[in-house]
Design a protein around this motif. Structure first.
Motif, PDB file in Angstrom:
ATOM      1  N   ILE A 260      -4.259   0.601   4.810  1.00  0.00           N
ATOM      2  CA  ILE A 260      -3.620   1.508   5.934  1.00  0.00           C
ATOM      3  C   ILE A 260      -4.645   2.653   6.519  1.00  0.00           C
ATOM      4  O   ILE A 260      -5.508   2.986   5.767  1.00  0.00           O
ATOM      5  N   SER A 261      -4.249   3.030   7.512  1.00  0.00           N
ATOM      6  CA  SER A 261      -5.193   4.272   8.268  1.00  0.00           C
ATOM      7  C   SER A 261      -4.193   5.105   8.655  1.00  0.00           C
ATOM      8  O   SER A 261      -3.122   4.944   9.012  1.00  0.00           O
ATOM      9  N   TYR A 262      -4.272   6.577   8.184  1.00  0.00           N
ATOM     10  CA  TYR A 262      -3.449   7.694   8.357  1.00  0.00           C
ATOM     11  C   TYR A 262      -4.352   8.991   8.578  1.00  0.00           C
ATOM     12  O   TYR A 262      -4.744   9.333   7.623  1.00  0.00           O
ATOM     13  N   LYS A 263      -3.917   9.357   9.703  1.00  0.00           N
ATOM     14  CA  LYS A 263      -4.752  10.441  10.267  1.00  0.00           C
ATOM     15  C   LYS A 263      -6.155  10.460   9.881  1.00  0.00           C
ATOM     16  O   LYS A 263      -6.578  11.537   9.210  1.00  0.00           O
ATOM     17  N   THR A 264      -6.927   9.647  10.488  1.00  0.00           N
ATOM     18  CA  THR A 264      -8.245   9.360  10.328  1.00  0.00           C
ATOM     19  C   THR A 264      -8.622   9.040   9.015  1.00  0.00           C
ATOM     20  O   THR A 264     -10.018   8.822   8.960  1.00  0.00           O
ATOM     21  N   GLY A 265      -8.116   8.949   7.874  1.00  0.00           N
ATOM     22  CA  GLY A 265      -8.343   8.374   6.800  1.00  0.00           C
ATOM     23  C   GLY A 265      -7.936   7.003   6.524  1.00  0.00           C
ATOM     24  O   GLY A 265      -6.950   6.460   7.142  1.00  0.00           O
ATOM     25  N   ASP A 266      -8.453   6.187   5.567  1.00  0.00           N
ATOM     26  CA  ASP A 266      -8.244   4.952   5.246  1.00  0.00           C
ATOM     27  C   ASP A 266      -7.974   4.841   3.729  1.00  0.00           C
ATOM     28  O   ASP A 266      -8.616   5.386   2.988  1.00  0.00           O
ATOM     29  N   TYR A 267      -7.121   4.143   3.499  1.00  0.00           N
ATOM     30  CA  TYR A 267      -6.318   4.014   1.835  1.00  0.00           C
ATOM     31  C   TYR A 267      -6.120   2.486   1.725  1.00  0.00           C
ATOM     32  O   TYR A 267      -5.580   1.598   2.702  1.00  0.00           O
ATOM     33  N   ILE A 268      -6.068   2.467   0.213  1.00  0.00           N
ATOM     34  CA  ILE A 268      -5.664   1.338  -0.134  1.00  0.00           C
ATOM     35  C   ILE A 268      -4.368   1.808  -0.750  1.00  0.00           C
ATOM     36  O   ILE A 268      -3.926   2.779  -1.477  1.00  0.00           O
ATOM     37  N   GLY A 269      -3.176   0.860  -0.691  1.00  0.00           N
ATOM     38  CA  GLY A 269      -1.725   1.414  -1.173  1.00  0.00           C
ATOM     39  C   GLY A 269      -0.808   0.310  -1.510  1.00  0.00           C
ATOM     40  O   GLY A 269      -1.275  -1.229  -1.309  1.00  0.00           O
ATOM     41  N   GLU A 270       0.203   0.525  -1.928  1.00  0.00           N
ATOM     42  CA  GLU A 270       0.997  -0.485  -2.411  1.00  0.00           C
ATOM     43  C   GLU A 270       2.310  -0.423  -1.466  1.00  0.00           C
ATOM     44  O   GLU A 270       2.967   0.620  -1.392  1.00  0.00           O
ATOM     45  N   ILE A 271       3.138  -1.267  -0.985  1.00  0.00           N
ATOM     46  CA  ILE A 271       4.281  -0.951  -0.432  1.00  0.00           C
ATOM     47  C   ILE A 271       5.473  -0.787  -1.282  1.00  0.00           C
ATOM     48  O   ILE A 271       5.606  -1.494  -2.298  1.00  0.00           O
ATOM     49  N   ALA A 272       6.135   0.479  -0.829  1.00  0.00           N
ATOM     50  CA  ALA A 272       7.164   0.887  -1.822  1.00  0.00           C
ATOM     51  C   ALA A 272       8.407   0.610  -1.186  1.00  0.00           C
ATOM     52  O   ALA A 272       9.493   0.524  -1.590  1.00  0.00           O
ATOM     53  N   ASP A 273       8.399   0.599   0.289  1.00  0.00           N
ATOM     54  CA  ASP A 273       9.720   0.240   1.144  1.00  0.00           C
ATOM     55  C   ASP A 273       9.519  -0.115   2.495  1.00  0.00           C
ATOM     56  O   ASP A 273       8.072   0.180   2.718  1.00  0.00           O
ATOM     57  N   ARG A 274      10.324  -0.644   3.344  1.00  0.00           N
ATOM     58  CA  ARG A 274       9.940  -0.749   4.642  1.00  0.00           C
ATOM     59  C   ARG A 274      11.285  -0.979   5.491  1.00  0.00           C
ATOM     60  O   ARG A 274      12.379  -1.290   4.806  1.00  0.00           O
ATOM     61  N   ASP A 275      11.083  -0.860   6.655  1.00  0.00           N
ATOM     62  CA  ASP A 275      12.105  -1.052   7.731  1.00  0.00           C
ATOM     63  C   ASP A 275      11.761  -1.889   8.788  1.00  0.00           C
ATOM     64  O   ASP A 275      10.560  -2.516   8.676  1.00  0.00           O
ATOM     65  N   GLU A 276      12.482  -2.198   9.695  1.00  0.00           N
ATOM     66  CA  GLU A 276      12.009  -2.820  10.991  1.00  0.00           C
ATOM     67  C   GLU A 276      10.751  -2.330  11.574  1.00  0.00           C
ATOM     68  O   GLU A 276      10.099  -3.059  12.276  1.00  0.00           O
ATOM     69  N   ARG A 277      10.556  -1.152  11.686  1.00  0.00           N
ATOM     70  CA  ARG A 277       9.433  -0.583  12.281  1.00  0.00           C
ATOM     71  C   ARG A 277       8.342   0.027  11.547  1.00  0.00           C
ATOM     72  O   ARG A 277       7.152   0.143  11.782  1.00  0.00           O
ATOM     73  N   ARG A 278       8.492   0.436  10.191  1.00  0.00           N
ATOM     74  CA  ARG A 278       7.756   1.279   9.574  1.00  0.00           C
ATOM     75  C   ARG A 278       7.586   0.465   7.730  1.00  0.00           C
ATOM     76  O   ARG A 278       8.476  -0.119   7.461  1.00  0.00           O
ATOM     77  N   ALA A 279       6.544   1.110   7.158  1.00  0.00           N
ATOM     78  CA  ALA A 279       6.246   0.577   5.802  1.00  0.00           C
ATOM     79  C   ALA A 279       6.026   2.056   5.066  1.00  0.00           C
ATOM     80  O   ALA A 279       5.133   2.774   5.563  1.00  0.00           O
ATOM     81  N   LEU A 280       6.616   2.089   3.843  1.00  0.00           N
ATOM     82  CA  LEU A 280       6.477   3.373   3.201  1.00  0.00           C
ATOM     83  C   LEU A 280       5.305   2.879   2.151  1.00  0.00           C
ATOM     84  O   LEU A 280       5.545   1.985   1.224  1.00  0.00           O
ATOM     85  N   VAL A 281       4.254   3.342   2.050  1.00  0.00           N
ATOM     86  CA  VAL A 281       3.033   2.993   1.311  1.00  0.00           C
ATOM     87  C   VAL A 281       2.805   4.013   0.171  1.00  0.00           C
ATOM     88  O   VAL A 281       2.523   5.170   0.457  1.00  0.00           O
ATOM     89  N   LYS A 282       2.799   3.572  -1.052  1.00  0.00           N
ATOM     90  CA  LYS A 282       2.021   4.588  -2.023  1.00  0.00           C
ATOM     91  C   LYS A 282       0.532   4.275  -2.366  1.00  0.00           C
ATOM     92  O   LYS A 282       0.125   3.543  -2.489  1.00  0.00           O
ATOM     93  N   VAL A 283      -0.035   5.433  -2.084  1.00  0.00           N
ATOM     94  CA  VAL A 283      -1.795   5.600  -2.132  1.00  0.00           C
ATOM     95  C   VAL A 283      -2.036   5.108  -3.527  1.00  0.00           C
ATOM     96  O   VAL A 283      -1.492   5.762  -4.529  1.00  0.00           O
ATOM     97  N   LEU A 284      -2.993   4.446  -3.471  1.00  0.00           N
ATOM     98  CA  LEU A 284      -3.284   3.780  -4.663  1.00  0.00           C
ATOM     99  C   LEU A 284      -5.146   4.321  -4.860  1.00  0.00           C
ATOM    100  O   LEU A 284      -5.886   4.542  -5.794  1.00  0.00           O
ATOM    101  N   ALA A 285      -5.702   4.385  -3.552  1.00  0.00           N
ATOM    102  CA  ALA A 285      -7.258   4.694  -3.444  1.00  0.00           C
ATOM    103  C   ALA A 285      -7.353   5.038  -2.050  1.00  0.00           C
ATOM    104  O   ALA A 285      -6.857   4.740  -1.231  1.00  0.00           O
ATOM    105  N   VAL A 286      -8.757   5.874  -2.001  1.00  0.00           N
ATOM    106  CA  VAL A 286      -9.181   6.282  -0.599  1.00  0.00           C
ATOM    107  C   VAL A 286     -10.447   5.410  -0.373  1.00  0.00           C
ATOM    108  O   VAL A 286     -11.490   5.233  -1.073  1.00  0.00           O
ATOM    109  N   LEU A 287     -10.316   5.029   1.073  1.00  0.00           N
ATOM    110  CA  LEU A 287     -11.658   4.283   1.449  1.00  0.00           C
ATOM    111  C   LEU A 287     -12.406   4.930   2.328  1.00  0.00           C
ATOM    112  O   LEU A 287     -13.497   4.921   2.272  1.00  0.00           O
ATOM    113  N   GLN A 288     -11.669   5.720   3.054  1.00  0.00           N
ATOM    114  CA  GLN A 288     -12.451   6.597   4.050  1.00  0.00           C
ATOM    115  C   GLN A 288     -11.717   8.280   4.071  1.00  0.00           C
ATOM    116  O   GLN A 288     -10.638   8.131   4.329  1.00  0.00           O
TER     117      GLN A 288
END
Length: 126
Positions: free
Chosen positions: A13-41
């Motif tokens: 995922i990209s979030y506020k100019t950072g890039d991350y590896i994560g695990e989907i923790a939840d989702r709805d029709e518009r969004r995904a809740l991602v648990k951060v596991l590592a930083v890419l940028q």
């Protein structure tokens, strides 16, 4: 993807100019809740609306998301990730180092530009 698949899907995922590896923790029709596991940028510092302006009214300090921090992101910004997942602290160290190198390169570029402009100023007889 069904709710049963939540918790085992590894994504980028990209979030506020950072890039991350994560695990989907939840989702709805518009969004995904991602648990951060590592930083890419590492996130970019400063005012994004006034790029490279050190005198911007609000010069933001942007911290990387923390290990296991959860963040909601738009589903269309979530990409599958299939590579190795680095250890969080090492990924943070690497991402921060790369960002520091990028900023240092910009600093050195600006210093060379200023030196060239000073030479041109003299050449122009100004």
């Amino acid at each position: 993807m069904s709710k049963a698949d939540v918790g085992n899907e590894i994504v980028k995922i990209s979030y506020k100019t950072g890039d991350y590896i994560g695990e989907i923790a939840d989702r709805d029709e518009r969004r995904a809740l991602v648990k951060v596991l590592a930083v890419l940028q590492h996130p970019t510092q400063g005012d994004l609306h006034s790029a490279y302006d050190p005198d911007a009214a609000m010069f933001h300090e942007r911290r990387a998301l923390s290990y296991t921090e959860k963040v909601w992101v738009p589903r269309q910004t979530v990409q599958p990730y299939t590579g190795a997942i680095p250890e969080y602290r090492e990924s943070l160290r690497t991402a921060l180092g790369l960002e520091r190198e990028r900023v240092d390169r910009l600093r050195r570029w600006a210093e060379k530009c200023l030196a060239n402009l000073e030479t041109l100023h003299k050449d122009y007889g100004l």
